[in-house]
Design a protein around this motif. Structure first.
Motif, PDB file in Angstrom:
ATOM      1  N   VAL A 144      69.047 -16.012  18.625  1.00  0.00           N
ATOM      2  CA  VAL A 144      70.092 -14.980  18.612  1.00  0.00           C
ATOM      3  C   VAL A 144      69.495 -13.689  18.049  1.00  0.00           C
ATOM      4  CG1 VAL A 144      72.367 -14.373  17.692  1.00  0.00           C
ATOM      5  CG2 VAL A 144      71.825 -16.762  18.195  1.00  0.00           C
ATOM      6  N   PRO A 145      69.608 -12.566  18.756  1.00  0.00           N
ATOM      7  CA  PRO A 145      69.032 -11.335  18.216  1.00  0.00           C
ATOM      8  C   PRO A 145      69.729 -10.944  16.905  1.00  0.00           C
ATOM      9  CG  PRO A 145      69.789 -11.035  20.488  1.00  0.00           C
ATOM     10  CD  PRO A 145      70.276 -12.356  20.037  1.00  0.00           C
ATOM     11  N   PRO A 146      68.980 -10.389  15.942  1.00  0.00           N
ATOM     12  CA  PRO A 146      69.573 -10.007  14.657  1.00  0.00           C
ATOM     13  C   PRO A 146      70.801  -9.105  14.817  1.00  0.00           C
ATOM     14  CG  PRO A 146      67.196  -9.802  14.559  1.00  0.00           C
ATOM     15  CD  PRO A 146      67.533 -10.172  15.968  1.00  0.00           C
ATOM     16  N   GLU A 147      70.777  -8.233  15.821  1.00  0.00           N
ATOM     17  CA  GLU A 147      71.911  -7.333  16.027  1.00  0.00           C
ATOM     18  C   GLU A 147      73.188  -8.133  16.287  1.00  0.00           C
ATOM     19  OE1 GLU A 147      69.062  -7.099  17.643  1.00  0.00           O
ATOM     20  OE2 GLU A 147      68.221  -5.195  16.948  1.00  0.00           O
ATOM     21  N   ASP A 148      73.031  -9.252  17.025  1.00  0.00           N
ATOM     22  CA  ASP A 148      74.209 -10.053  17.333  1.00  0.00           C
ATOM     23  C   ASP A 148      74.738 -10.788  16.105  1.00  0.00           C
ATOM     24  OD1 ASP A 148      73.681  -9.114  19.780  1.00  0.00           O
ATOM     25  OD2 ASP A 148      73.495 -11.059  20.800  1.00  0.00           O
ATOM     26  N   VAL A 149      73.810 -11.172  15.216  1.00  0.00           N
ATOM     27  CA  VAL A 149      74.245 -11.804  13.965  1.00  0.00           C
ATOM     28  C   VAL A 149      75.089 -10.802  13.184  1.00  0.00           C
ATOM     29  CG1 VAL A 149      73.489 -12.803  11.772  1.00  0.00           C
ATOM     30  CG2 VAL A 149      72.210 -13.290  13.866  1.00  0.00           C
ATOM     31  N   ILE A 150      74.596  -9.572  13.101  1.00  0.00           N
ATOM     32  CA  ILE A 150      75.327  -8.538  12.366  1.00  0.00           C
ATOM     33  C   ILE A 150      76.678  -8.275  13.046  1.00  0.00           C
ATOM     34  CG2 ILE A 150      75.316  -6.095  11.699  1.00  0.00           C
ATOM     35  CD1 ILE A 150      72.299  -6.337  11.288  1.00  0.00           C
ATOM     36  N   LYS A 151      76.684  -8.319  14.366  1.00  0.00           N
ATOM     37  CA  LYS A 151      77.938  -8.075  15.084  1.00  0.00           C
ATOM     38  C   LYS A 151      78.957  -9.182  14.762  1.00  0.00           C
ATOM     39  CE  LYS A 151      79.863  -6.795  19.541  1.00  0.00           C
ATOM     40  NZ  LYS A 151      80.983  -7.719  19.449  1.00  0.00           N
ATOM     41  N   SER A 152      78.484 -10.433  14.689  1.00  0.00           N
ATOM     42  CA  SER A 152      79.397 -11.526  14.325  1.00  0.00           C
ATOM     43  C   SER A 152      80.009 -11.287  12.956  1.00  0.00           C
ATOM     44  CB  SER A 152      78.643 -12.857  14.291  1.00  0.00           C
ATOM     45  OG  SER A 152      78.239 -13.213  15.575  1.00  0.00           O
ATOM     46  N   VAL A 153      79.158 -10.877  12.013  1.00  0.00           N
ATOM     47  CA  VAL A 153      79.644 -10.636  10.652  1.00  0.00           C
ATOM     48  C   VAL A 153      80.656  -9.493  10.675  1.00  0.00           C
ATOM     49  CG1 VAL A 153      78.971  -9.919   8.330  1.00  0.00           C
ATOM     50  CG2 VAL A 153      77.537 -11.505   9.605  1.00  0.00           C
ATOM     51  N   MET A 154      80.353  -8.471  11.461  1.00  0.00           N
ATOM     52  CA  MET A 154      81.260  -7.324  11.546  1.00  0.00           C
ATOM     53  C   MET A 154      82.584  -7.736  12.185  1.00  0.00           C
ATOM     54  SD  MET A 154      80.016  -3.593  12.704  1.00  0.00           S
ATOM     55  CE  MET A 154      78.430  -3.425  12.006  1.00  0.00           C
ATOM     56  N   ASP A 155      82.499  -8.533  13.271  1.00  0.00           N
ATOM     57  CA  ASP A 155      83.714  -8.961  13.975  1.00  0.00           C
ATOM     58  C   ASP A 155      84.613  -9.848  13.117  1.00  0.00           C
ATOM     59  OD1 ASP A 155      82.919  -7.576  16.131  1.00  0.00           O
ATOM     60  OD2 ASP A 155      82.181  -9.294  17.288  1.00  0.00           O
ATOM     61  N   SER A 156      83.993 -10.592  12.205  1.00  0.00           N
ATOM     62  CA  SER A 156      84.808 -11.466  11.363  1.00  0.00           C
ATOM     63  C   SER A 156      85.706 -10.646  10.442  1.00  0.00           C
ATOM     64  CB  SER A 156      83.908 -12.367  10.518  1.00  0.00           C
ATOM     65  OG  SER A 156      83.328 -11.612   9.476  1.00  0.00           O
ATOM     66  N   GLY A 157      85.320  -9.390  10.220  1.00  0.00           N
ATOM     67  CA  GLY A 157      86.134  -8.507   9.378  1.00  0.00           C
ATOM     68  C   GLY A 157      85.931  -8.713   7.892  1.00  0.00           C
ATOM     69  N   ASN A 173      74.071  -3.512   8.646  1.00  0.00           N
ATOM     70  CA  ASN A 173      73.577  -2.637   9.691  1.00  0.00           C
ATOM     71  C   ASN A 173      72.745  -1.482   9.115  1.00  0.00           C
ATOM     72  OD1 ASN A 173      73.354  -2.360  12.393  1.00  0.00           O
ATOM     73  ND2 ASN A 173      75.211  -1.124  12.640  1.00  0.00           N
ATOM     74  N   PHE A 174      73.265  -0.903   8.028  1.00  0.00           N
ATOM     75  CA  PHE A 174      72.516   0.189   7.374  1.00  0.00           C
ATOM     76  C   PHE A 174      71.142  -0.305   6.941  1.00  0.00           C
ATOM     77  CE2 PHE A 174      76.823   2.039   5.977  1.00  0.00           C
ATOM     78  CZ  PHE A 174      76.870   2.859   7.088  1.00  0.00           C
ATOM     79  N   ALA A 175      71.127  -1.490   6.329  1.00  0.00           N
ATOM     80  CA  ALA A 175      69.859  -2.027   5.824  1.00  0.00           C
ATOM     81  C   ALA A 175      68.917  -2.351   6.989  1.00  0.00           C
ATOM     82  CB  ALA A 175      70.110  -3.275   4.986  1.00  0.00           C
ATOM     83  N   ARG A 176      69.472  -2.845   8.083  1.00  0.00           N
ATOM     84  CA  ARG A 176      68.626  -3.170   9.239  1.00  0.00           C
ATOM     85  C   ARG A 176      67.994  -1.894   9.808  1.00  0.00           C
ATOM     86  NH1 ARG A 176      66.659  -6.554  12.356  1.00  0.00           N
ATOM     87  NH2 ARG A 176      66.029  -5.852  14.414  1.00  0.00           N
ATOM     88  N   ASN A 177      68.802  -0.825   9.861  1.00  0.00           N
ATOM     89  CA  ASN A 177      68.317   0.417  10.469  1.00  0.00           C
ATOM     90  C   ASN A 177      67.337   1.193   9.597  1.00  0.00           C
ATOM     91  OD1 ASN A 177      69.767  -0.118  12.751  1.00  0.00           O
ATOM     92  ND2 ASN A 177      71.570   1.041  12.085  1.00  0.00           N
ATOM     93  N   SER A 178      67.233   0.830   8.324  1.00  0.00           N
ATOM     94  CA  SER A 178      66.249   1.498   7.467  1.00  0.00           C
ATOM     95  C   SER A 178      64.858   0.987   7.820  1.00  0.00           C
ATOM     96  CB  SER A 178      66.512   1.181   5.992  1.00  0.00           C
ATOM     97  OG  SER A 178      67.602   1.903   5.548  1.00  0.00           O
ATOM     98  N   LYS A 179      63.955   1.907   8.073  1.00  0.00           N
ATOM     99  CA  LYS A 179      62.593   1.492   8.448  1.00  0.00           C
ATOM    100  C   LYS A 179      61.740   1.350   7.189  1.00  0.00           C
ATOM    101  CE  LYS A 179      63.193   1.540  12.921  1.00  0.00           C
ATOM    102  NZ  LYS A 179      64.461   0.820  12.678  1.00  0.00           N
ATOM    103  N   SER A 180      61.145   0.179   7.048  1.00  0.00           N
ATOM    104  CA  SER A 180      60.254  -0.033   5.907  1.00  0.00           C
ATOM    105  C   SER A 180      59.450  -1.309   6.125  1.00  0.00           C
ATOM    106  CB  SER A 180      61.070  -0.161   4.617  1.00  0.00           C
ATOM    107  OG  SER A 180      60.233  -0.567   3.561  1.00  0.00           O
ATOM    108  N   ASP A 181      58.259  -1.356   5.516  1.00  0.00           N
ATOM    109  CA  ASP A 181      57.458  -2.572   5.655  1.00  0.00           C
ATOM    110  C   ASP A 181      58.016  -3.694   4.791  1.00  0.00           C
ATOM    111  OD1 ASP A 181      56.874  -0.996   3.500  1.00  0.00           O
ATOM    112  OD2 ASP A 181      54.791  -1.671   3.342  1.00  0.00           O
TER     113      ASP A 181
END
Lengths: 592, 201
Positions: A144-157, A173-181
């Protein structure tokens, strides 16, 4: 007897109530009488008001015994195990018949606490048998792509259960979008609110659910390091967490190349707090992990951009993480069916104070305060009059009885002036003085202020002085406006949640119980008869038999009177200790 | 109160330390502190990120408090500034700079206990032991402390002595408990710094 199992609840509160001794006693009897039942341990089921709890499961069903002490366990084993006849009057829950606590159990929906009190938290297999680690296995095996995991969490409310109620999915989502090693995940287990103990219960009763939630989060946002920042006051939780982490490492749920995915590396370390309430605030918590004084800093940059060791960091509460595996496994819709609109799912509350069924309850969002107190909580101790409920600990506020139809959701609670907070619910009855309650909370926040912002450091101190003065009968007319002004300034001029919310208890009590403040200040009286210095003790002549018990007991010799003659209290000598009141057998002392 | 002292410079912190020295004969018993005991802790955390708090916690686990000489040793061996060590030690409620009594009486002052009159418990024990909150008796047998919340709210008001929690108390019952321990300890008559252990599951 082969299929009989006896399970003892060994959470902190169970142990405090003597469950450890009960466990030892059962083990002793088992060996001495050569009995063949299984003896097991579990954690807190939430029913603190009937601890210690012992469950017996036999061929006929399950029976939960309450208030089991060493004496009672002998009787239970004798009658139930040896003679196969359960003792109904001690049983608080059974699948065979209804008990007086039916409403307490039926009103609850257990998602966060799904395993608490049902599994032995010290064995990973017990968690695995309850679909444990299936959520992360499902995600990784189905890729499952990580984005979809985040979407599930978001959809659960689901919203952050630590108190602020920020959308968990958005935070991820914010943490995922932050670029860092390197990225970090922190689990906030610094449950500092006095009167709240749901996080402790989850950590002690189901530590693996928190670990799995964190692993799923690591997968979703791409983090490699996890910290659990736990209060040092919870030694049992720390012990069980470390045990759980070691077991998870052995099973390769933590470590490198997890679940067959190359470069999915994640490990968790437990950091013990050192006793500072302010460390529940996320920036202070990170400072504390870094080994500094736990003082909050300005945001932005938010932790999702620049957090621990200046790397992107995602911080969630224990309760939030414990929900995640369930949401992934059962789907977001199963979670969001509870509650309505912006408030979905369930929330755990710690019911304490003057309530009959004190303990943990997990309820769907949107339930009213009244339902929690009367249906689940069983009402007020001694059936006294319900006065108010303090929601959200020292940062929250008092909601009065006439607002008890308020639904429990983030917006409605905030509208009353209180906050949802971590879910501490302290119930107060007619004998609780609201001015004293406000003073108590200010005393707490004043001591716990880190000292960075002037208005928090000095403002709370001044407010405390004023409140103390009022409760001692030295209140002045200008005190109420002064409190209000200080409260507004503190709210406006402080950095973190502690300062912003410190005046809440004063503001809400002023809003709903202003008459009590006025009675203290103008009439020098405490309507709840709590503030010692404002009380007057007097003998009721019609009732006094002249038995001299109070006279003999008075530590300062303030009572006069001969045998069979009505006594008299010298007000100028009386220290208001209340000794005469509690000793009088004829109710001949009145307090007003 | 020390929490407000974040801006206090090292001069004041030295004052705090000297006050500890002066307060009574029992504190800072320099000769009793075996500095070798701390070596494994320093070895374990030296040079690691975020090691300051674990170092202090380790020290307190060994000595029951953090003696001044241990601050000096940690500072010189790890390169952490003494200023930072003191700053952190005085910020967090967990750290003590004075030795504690053999028996630590922790009276819970959480919300649930407060509304059930925990104040009276502390007051009565104070009177009985003749110490103030946070102080140690002269014979170093008892230290009286207030704690924020023991998490046993359904047993409120409660207190914790060693590994045992006493619930549903009032002032009189609480003093009775302390009195019994005192009687027992006086018979044994060996005050020292034993550390209470948590009941093991």
């Amino acid at each position: 007897m082969e299929n009989v199992k006896i399970i003892v609840g060994l959470g902190s509160c169970g142990i405090a109530a003597g469950a450890g001794k009960v466990y030892d006693e059962i083990a002793r009897i088992k060996e001495a009488d050569n009995l063949t039942f299984d003896l097991a341990k579990t954690s807190c089921i939430g029913m603190c008001f009937r601890e210690p709890l012992v469950e017996i499961i036999d061929e006929t069903g399950s029976y939960l015994y309450g208030e089991v002490d060493v004496k009672r366990i002998d009787e239970i084993i004798e009658k139930h195990i040896v003679n196969f006849s359960p003792i109904k009057e001690y049983i608080v829950k059974s699948d065979q018949f209804d008990t007086p606590y039916k409403d307490y159990f039926d009103g609850q929906v257990k998602i966060t606490l799904r395993n608490c009190g049902n599994i032995d938290p010290e064995h990973i297999t017990e968690y695995e048998n309850k679909s444990g680690y299936q959520a992360i296995k499902k995600i990784t095996s189905e890729k499952v792509p990580p984005e979809d995991v985040i979407k599930s969490v978001m959809d659960s409310g689901i919203r952050g259960r630590g108190g602020a109620g920020f959308s968990t999915g958005m935070k991820w989502n914010f943490a995922r979008n932050s670029k860092s090693d390197e990225k970090y995940i922190v689990c906030n287990a610094d449950e500092g609110d006095p009167g709240a103990f749901m996080d402790r219960s989850v950590l002690e009763g189901d530590p693996h659910s928190v670990l799995e939630g964190m692993i799923i989060c690591a997968y979703a946002i791409g983090a490699n390091h996890g910290y659990i920042y736990c209060r040092a006051e919870y030694p049992l939780a720390v012990k069980r967490l470390n045990l759980a982490i070691n077991q998870a490492r052995e099973r390769k749920y933590l470590g490198t190349n997890l679940f067959g995915i190359e470069s999915f590396d994640f490990d968790i370390i437990v950091k013990e707090g050192a006793g500072a309430f302010v460390c529940g605030e996320e920036t202070a918590l990170m400072a504390s992990i870094e080994g500094q004084r736990g003082m909050p800093r300005k945001r932005p940059p938010f932790p999702a951009v620049q957090g621990l060791w200046k790397k992107p960091t995602n911080i969630n509460n224990v309760e939030t993480f414990a929900n995640i595996p369930w949401i992934i496994l059962n789907g977001p819709a199963a979670y969001s069916q509870y509650g309505k609109e912006k408030n979905r799912g369930t929330k755990v509350f710690a019911l304490t104070g003057k309530i009959k069924n004190g303990g943990l309850v997990e309820v769907p969002m949107g339930i009213t305060i009244k339902d929690i107190i009367y249906k689940l909580g069983g009402g007020i101790i001694d059936d006294k009059k319900f006065k108010a409920v303090q929601l959200g600990g020292p940062s929250g506020g008092c909601i009065p009885e006439y607002l008890s139809d308020t639904p429990i959701d983030y917006e409605s609670v905030t509208a009353t002036g209180a906050i949802m907070g971590s879910g501490g619910m302290v119930v107060m009855d007619e004998t609780t003085c609201m001015v004293d309650v406000a003073r108590f909370f200010l005393d707490f926040t004043q001591k716990e202020s880190c000292g960075k912002c002037t208005f928090c450091r000095i403002g709370t101190k001044r407010m405390l002085e004023i409140l103390t003065r009022i409760t001692q009968g030295e209140g002045r007319e200008e005190d109420i406006p002064a409190l209000e002004e200080l409260a507004t300034r503190i709210k406006d001029a402080t950095l973190c949640g502690l300062g912003n919310s410190a005046p809440n208890p004063v503001l809400t009590t002023l809003k709903y119980f202003r008459n009590e403040y006025e009675a203290h200040i103008r009439d020098k009286k405490c309507p709840s008869l709590y503030c010692k210095k404002l009380l007057t003790y007097e003998v009721i002549p019609d009732k006094c038999t002249g038995c001299v018990v109070c006279k003999r007991g008075c530590p300062v010799g303030a009572i006069d009177g001969d045998k069979k003659v009505v006594h008299f209290i010298h007000q100028e000598l009386c220290t208001k200790c209340g000794d005469c009141y509690s000793k009088c057998k004829f109710d001949a002392i009145k307090i007003y | 109160m020390f929490r407000f002292s974040f801006f206090i410079n090292s001069i004041k912190m030295n004052m705090r330390v000297s006050r500890i020295k002066l307060s009574s004969g029992i504190s800072e018993p320099g000769l009793d502190v075996d500095l070798l005991l701390i070596d494994p802790v320093i070895e374990r955390y030296k040079g690691k990120q975020g090691n300051l708090i674990p170092l202090l916690q380790g020290a307190q686990n060994i000595y029951g408090y953090i003696p001044k000489s241990v601050f000096d040793k940690i500072s010189s061996e790890t390169g952490l500034k003494k200023n930072d060590l003191y700053g952190v030690a005085t910020f967090y409620a967990q750290f003590r700079l004075k030795p504690v009594g053999k028996v630590v009486v922790r009276v819970c002052h959480g919300t649930a206990c407060h509304v059930q009159n925990a104040t009276k418990i502390t007051e009565d024990i104070q009177t009985f032991l003749n110490v103030k909150d946070g102080e140690t008796t002269e014979d170093r047998l008892f230290t009286l402390e207030s704690v924020a919340c023991l998490g046993c709210c359904s047993l409120a008001p409660c207190m914790m002595i060693g590994d045992e929690t006493f619930g549903k108390l009032n002032g009189k019952k609480a003093v009775e408990v302390v009195k019994n321990i005192k009687r027992k300890e006086t018979l044994d008559n060996k005050p020292n710094q034993s550390k209470p252990e948590l009941w093991k599951t």
